[in-house]
Design a protein around this motif. Structure first.
Motif, PDB file in Angstrom:
ATOM      1  N   GLN A 174       7.199  21.268 101.379  1.00 30.85           N
ATOM      2  CA  GLN A 174       6.266  21.048 102.476  1.00 30.85           C
ATOM      3  C   GLN A 174       6.435  22.111 103.556  1.00 30.85           C
ATOM      4  O   GLN A 174       7.545  22.568 103.838  1.00 30.85           O
ATOM      5  CB  GLN A 174       6.489  19.658 103.086  1.00 30.85           C
ATOM      6  CG  GLN A 174       6.028  18.503 102.223  1.00 30.85           C
ATOM      7  CD  GLN A 174       7.004  18.125 101.120  1.00 30.85           C
ATOM      8  OE1 GLN A 174       8.113  18.661 101.037  1.00 30.85           O
ATOM      9  NE2 GLN A 174       6.613  17.206 100.265  1.00 30.85           N
ATOM     10  N   GLU A 178       2.850  20.408 107.565  1.00 30.19           N
ATOM     11  CA  GLU A 178       2.786  19.176 106.767  1.00 30.19           C
ATOM     12  C   GLU A 178       3.822  18.167 107.230  1.00 30.19           C
ATOM     13  O   GLU A 178       3.547  16.958 107.266  1.00 30.19           O
ATOM     14  CB  GLU A 178       2.982  19.509 105.290  1.00 30.19           C
ATOM     15  CG  GLU A 178       1.794  20.195 104.647  1.00 30.19           C
ATOM     16  CD  GLU A 178       2.084  20.675 103.241  1.00 30.19           C
ATOM     17  OE1 GLU A 178       1.206  20.519 102.382  1.00 30.19           O
ATOM     18  OE2 GLU A 178       3.187  21.228 103.018  1.00 30.19           O
ATOM     19  N   THR A 181       2.689  16.549 110.454  1.00 28.76           N
ATOM     20  CA  THR A 181       1.687  15.528 110.157  1.00 28.76           C
ATOM     21  C   THR A 181       2.344  14.274 109.596  1.00 28.76           C
ATOM     22  O   THR A 181       1.963  13.147 109.952  1.00 28.76           O
ATOM     23  CB  THR A 181       0.660  16.084 109.152  1.00 28.76           C
ATOM     24  OG1 THR A 181       0.012  17.214 109.738  1.00 28.76           O
ATOM     25  CG2 THR A 181      -0.382  15.035 108.793  1.00 28.76           C
ATOM     26  N   TRP A 182       3.334  14.441 108.732  1.00 29.59           N
ATOM     27  CA  TRP A 182       4.007  13.293 108.118  1.00 29.59           C
ATOM     28  C   TRP A 182       4.703  12.426 109.172  1.00 29.59           C
ATOM     29  O   TRP A 182       4.607  11.206 109.130  1.00 29.59           O
ATOM     30  CB  TRP A 182       5.008  13.786 107.078  1.00 29.59           C
ATOM     31  CG  TRP A 182       5.565  12.698 106.212  1.00 29.59           C
ATOM     32  CD1 TRP A 182       4.943  12.084 105.163  1.00 29.59           C
ATOM     33  CD2 TRP A 182       6.865  12.100 106.318  1.00 29.59           C
ATOM     34  NE1 TRP A 182       5.764  11.139 104.608  1.00 29.59           N
ATOM     35  CE2 TRP A 182       6.957  11.132 105.303  1.00 29.59           C
ATOM     36  CE3 TRP A 182       7.947  12.297 107.167  1.00 29.59           C
ATOM     37  CZ2 TRP A 182       8.097  10.355 105.104  1.00 29.59           C
ATOM     38  CZ3 TRP A 182       9.083  11.532 106.974  1.00 29.59           C
ATOM     39  CH2 TRP A 182       9.153  10.572 105.955  1.00 29.59           C
TER      40      TRP A 182
END
Length: 256
Positions: A174, A178, A181-182
Motif C-alpha cells: 500500500q 492508501e 485512507t484506511w
C-alpha cells in the motif's frame, strides 16, 4: 491470488525466512513508545506473525504478546525459537480477518510484512472489534529500496528476470495515501526509518529464497537465477558483503 495461496505460499521457505529476513530498527519501538505514547505493558496482538520476527521485537521491548499466524510451519518455527526465552508468549492459529480474539481484548493490534496479503476492509472491522477503547492499530513493513546503489538496481533486475510472480506481489504494497485512507480520521502518525542488512553470499541467497516469488529447486529458472545471483554478488560485494537496504514504513491510529 487465492486466500489459501496467500497463507500457505511460505510453507516451504520457513528456514530461510527465520535466518535471513530482516528485523526492524530499534527506532520503530522508540517512536511507538516515546512519540506515540504506547506503554511497554500494552498487550499486543501481532497479526500475521509468521516466524516471529516482529513478535520478538515486542517481547524484547517488554510487551505481553499474542502472536496470530495461520501458517502452521511458520507458527511452529515461532514457537521453537521464541517460547524457550519467552514462555509467556501466546500463539494462536488465526487470520487477520478472523483473529479468534475476544471483543475489546488488546491494546495494540500490529501487523508487519504480512499486511499486504490481507483483505483490508475485513481486517479493519475485525481489528476494531478486538481493540479496547483507545486502542491502536500499527501497520509497518520493510520496503526494499529499488535504487540508490548499483547492487540494489541489479538485484531488482534479477527479480524481474527470474521471479515467478514478482511484479504481482510487489504491486500489493500500500502507498502512504492508501494507508491514510484506511485509517481515515483515526490516523495518529506516519514514520519512516532506515534499515539495512549486510549479507555475505550465503545470506544473500537465503534472503532471495525466502521470497515467495523466487523459484525453488526443481523450477526451470532456479539454477539460472542462482548463477545470476552469484555473479551479481561478485560484481558488487565490498569486503565480502553487500548492503541490502530498506526503509521501514510505519502507520498508526485508531479504528473507531
Amino acid at each position: 491470488m487465492s486466500r489459501l495461496d496467500a497463507t500457505q505460499r511460505f510453507s516451504s521457505r520457513v528456514a530461510d525466512y527465520v535466518r535471513y529476513r530482516p528485523g526492524y530498527p530499534p527506532a520503530l519501538i522508540d517512536w511507538l513508545h516515546h512519540d506515540i505514547g504506547v506503554g511497554a505493558d500494552a498487550l499486543v496482538a501481532d497479526v500475521g506473525a509468521g516466524t516471529g520476527i516482529s513478535t520478538r521485537m515486542f517481547l524484547e521491548a517488554g510487551h505481553p504478546v499474542i502472536a496470530i499466524e495461520p501458517n502452521a510451519p511458520m507458527r511452529e518455527a515461532a514457537a521453537h525459537w521464541l517460547l524457550p526465552q519467552f514462555p509467556q508468549l501466546q500463539l494462536l492459529d488465526g487470520t487477520a480477518e478472523h483473529t479468534t480474539l475476544p471483543d475489546d481484548s488488546v491494546d495494540l493490534v500490529s501487523a508487519a510484512q504480512a499486511f499486504h496479503w490481507f483483505d483490508t476492509a475485513a481486517v479493519r472491522q475485525e481489528w476494531a472489534r478486538t481493540l479496547r477503547p483507545g486502542g491502536l492499530a500499527l501497520v509497518y513493513w520493510n520496503s526494499r529500496l529499488l535504487q540508490g546503489s548499483a547492487f540494489l538496481e541489479a538485484y531488482e533486475r534479477l527479480l524481474i528476470d527470474y521471479g515467478t510472480d514478482y511484479t504481482e506481489v510487489a504491486e500489493r504494497y500500500q502507498s502512504d495515501e492508501e494507508m491514510r485512507t484506511w485509517f481515515g480520521n483515526g490516523l495518529r502518525g506516519i514514520a519512516s526509518f532506515p534499515n539495512v542488512q549486510y549479507l555475505d553470499h550465503d545470506g544473500l541467497q537465503g534472503r532471495l529464497l525466502s521470497s515467495s516469488y523466487a523459484p525453488q529447486a526443481g523450477h526451470p529458472r532456479h539454477a539460472a537465477m542462482l548463477d545470476a545471483l552469484r555473479q551479481l554478488f561478485a560484481d558488487h560485494a565490498v569486503d565480502g558483503k553487500v548492503a541490502f537496504a530498506y526503509q521501514t514504513r510505519a502507520f498508526i491510529g485508531t479504528l473507531t
